[in-house]
Design an enzyme around this catalytic site. Structure first.
Site, PDB file in Angstrom:
ATOM      1  N   LEU A 151       0.880  -1.195  -0.047  1.00 35.75           N
ATOM      2  CA  LEU A 151      -0.126  -0.066  -0.054  1.00 35.75           C
ATOM      3  C   LEU A 151       0.985   1.336  -0.021  1.00 35.75           C
ATOM      4  O   LEU A 151       2.052   1.198   0.674  1.00 35.75           O
ATOM      5  CB  LEU A 151      -0.999   0.153   1.199  1.00 35.75           C
ATOM      6  CG  LEU A 151      -0.241   0.118   2.634  1.00 35.75           C
ATOM      7  CD1 LEU A 151       0.019   1.256   3.278  1.00 35.75           C
ATOM      8  CD2 LEU A 151      -1.508  -0.355   3.734  1.00 35.75           C
ATOM      9  N   PHE A 250       5.919   6.913 -11.746  1.00 30.48           N
ATOM     10  CA  PHE A 250       7.179   7.318 -11.039  1.00 30.48           C
ATOM     11  C   PHE A 250       8.045   7.982 -11.946  1.00 30.48           C
ATOM     12  O   PHE A 250       9.401   7.502 -11.756  1.00 30.48           O
ATOM     13  CB  PHE A 250       7.741   5.948 -10.276  1.00 30.48           C
ATOM     14  CG  PHE A 250       7.068   5.708  -9.094  1.00 30.48           C
ATOM     15  CD1 PHE A 250       5.754   5.224  -8.860  1.00 30.48           C
ATOM     16  CD2 PHE A 250       7.744   6.270  -7.853  1.00 30.48           C
ATOM     17  CE1 PHE A 250       5.296   5.193  -7.709  1.00 30.48           C
ATOM     18  CE2 PHE A 250       7.262   5.984  -6.661  1.00 30.48           C
ATOM     19  CZ  PHE A 250       6.110   5.590  -6.571  1.00 30.48           C
ATOM     20  N   CYS A 261       9.736   4.124   3.888  1.00 29.98           N
ATOM     21  CA  CYS A 261       9.902   3.071   3.240  1.00 29.98           C
ATOM     22  C   CYS A 261      11.162   3.331   2.194  1.00 29.98           C
ATOM     23  O   CYS A 261      12.010   2.391   2.503  1.00 29.98           O
ATOM     24  CB  CYS A 261       8.741   2.602   2.690  1.00 29.98           C
ATOM     25  SG  CYS A 261       7.157   2.083   3.936  1.00 29.98           S
TER      26      CYS A 261
END
Ligand SMILES: NC(=O)c1ccc[n+]([C@@H]2O[C@H](COP(=O)([O-])OP(=O)(O)OC[C@H]3O[C@@H](n4cnc5c(N)ncnc54)[C@H](O)[C@@H]3O)[C@@H](O)[C@H]2O)c1
Length: 437
Positions: A151, A250, A261
């Site tokens: 997620l 991205f 992360c």
């Protein structure tokens, strides 16, 4: 099914709530007593779109519970998810102490067979370590399933409810088929549940994050080169994105990746490689490029104003490491603001959700504003650091009136240079032609 989720952070709280929403009876456990007390009082400790409403509904329907009592949750729950943090250790590796502690606590409390599902992001071989830790603390049988979470903060509920894919790794058919059943409600549009061994599942999560970080560092360097050669990275991005081998995702240049992360996961892969006598040089460079990129906006400030910023005031829009979250862990805004403060500047900040977290970082060294325009009176420049949607179409005339100088340094390329020229602003984006008035 009765489930127990250990760790109620971004991942555990979202996973637990979504499992409750699909009809399970879920108990979320945390060692943070204040967090649990808040959750019991209906106060949600994080900002995540759609989460509050889901929590409220499932608590009211008595499918979602919060406790600090891990033992009672484990006694009830046949499946125990571990979603505690795996922060970076001093040497760059992932600190597994919280994961192994949770495993030991679960093992001690188990009254019989349990399935333990590793949701935290953990290096290859952690499932084996967890088995060993648990075996030392129980005589009951158990299985360990690796189930990394993909997620995104800011869209966590949606991502969990409609995952591109679910990855589960393990060596027990009984455990794997039960976990597949749990996920069945979330993959009704035929998105795959990929079953593999524990190690491949563990590696999949790191490979995914490392690859995405690599794309960001790649486009950031392309953007920096575009500035040198007077090309426009927005055009280049479109030009390459339509190639199906590349795609559009991205590839947005900016001020570097941050968050809880990417930075730590990239470092953990580099460290894992080193432990196996391998030099993952590509990822080392991804990290170096990212660290440099966090300074690009301040370099533009220095080029314009010089390095002595005393007597200058800067407005900052956006503090969270990305939009739709309040998370400021490793946010580029921290590096940028610290650099400006070092130069002696006065700073006025705004973020739609992260002001409380920012206060923990900067204390009284900056001024905080709930309305974005309130940062602007007397400002020598505005720096845009996070691409919140509400910044995309501001009232430029009002901004011009409020600011001392109409100058925007845009770390997220929110505006068109041609429009900024018309609006009478000097404008410095990333990798695009700048405008000076
Ligand atoms: N945040 C993300 O977007 C994201 C996405 C995918 C995967 N992950 C991974 O998921 C894991 C959790 O991340 P997060 O962002 O939710 O972390 P977090 O720090 O927000 O939450 C972790 C929670 O675990 C609790 N905790 C720690 N030890 C405990 C114990 N023994 N018993 C009960 N609770 C305990 C902490 O108090 C905290 O509330 C990490 O490994 C992370 O890398 C995070």
């Amino acid at each position: 099914m009765k489930l127990c989720v250990v760790g109620t952070g971004y991942v555990g709280l979202v996973a637990g709530t979504c499992f409750a929403e699909s009809g399970n009876d879920v108990t979320c456990v945390d060692i943070d007593q204040r967090k649990v007390a808040d959750l019991r009082n209906g106060k949600i400790p994080i900002y995540e779109p759609g989460l509050e409403e889901l929590i409220r509904r499932n608590v009211t329907d008595k499918r979602l519970h919060f406790t600090t009592d891990l033992a009672s949750a484990v006694r009830e729950g046949m499946v125990c998810f571990i979603a505690v943090g795996t922060p970076q250790d001093d040497d760059g590796s992932a600190d597994l102490s919280m994961v192994l502690q949770a495993g030991a606590d679960i093992a001690k409390a188990m009254p019989g067979y349990r399935i333990v599902v590793l949701k935290s992001t953990v290096p290859v071989g952690t499932a084996d370590k967890l088995r060993a830790t648990m075996s030392a603390n129980t005589t009951h049988p158990f299985d360990v399933v690796s189930n990394p979470e993909f997620l995104k903060e800011g869209a966590a509920v949606e991502d969990f409810m409609k995952p591109d894919r679910v990855v589960i790794g393990g060596n027990s058919d009984r455990a794997l088929s039960l976990i597949k059943e749990l996920y069945a409600p979330f993959v009704r549009t035929e998105n795959p549940i990929l079953v593999m061994d524990n190690r491949s599942a563990e590696m999949t999560k790191y490979a995914a994050n490392a690859f995405l970080a690599m794309r960001i560092s790649f486009i950031n360097q392309v953007a920096n080169l575009c500035e040198k050669v007077e090309a426009d990275v927005a055009e280049v991005r479109r030009g390459i994105g339509f190639d199906r081998r590349i795609g559009h995702y991205f590839l947005f240049p900016g001020v570097g990746y941050g968050g809880s992360c990417f930075p730590k996961d990239v470092r953990a892969v580099i460290r894992t490689a080193e432990e196996h006598d391998m030099d993952f040089s590509l990822l080392k460079e991804v990290e170096v490029v990212n660290e440099k990129q966090k300074h690009v906006l301040v370099e533009k400030v220095h080029t314009h104003f010089g390095t002595d910023l005393r007597g200058r005031k800067f407005a900052i829009w956006g503090l969270a490491f990305k939009p739709r979250t309040d998370d400021m862990r490793e946010a580029p805004a921290v590096t940028i603001i610290e650099e400006l403060l070092k130069g002696g500047a006065e700073i006025a900040v705004h973020d739609p959700e992260a002001l409380a977290r920012a206060q923990e970082v900067f204390g009284d060294r900056v001024s905080y504003h709930r309305a974005n325009y309130d940062t602007l009176p007397g400002a020598d420049a505005l720096l845009i650091v996070t691409e919140w949607n509400e910044f995309r179409r501001p009232d430029f005339a009002r901004m011009r009136e409020l600011m001392k100088t109409p100058l925007i340094l845009d770390g997220r390329n929110l505006y068109e240079p041609a429009v900024m020229k018309q609006e009478g602003f000097s404008y410095y984006p990333i990798g695009r032609p700048s405008v000076t008035q």
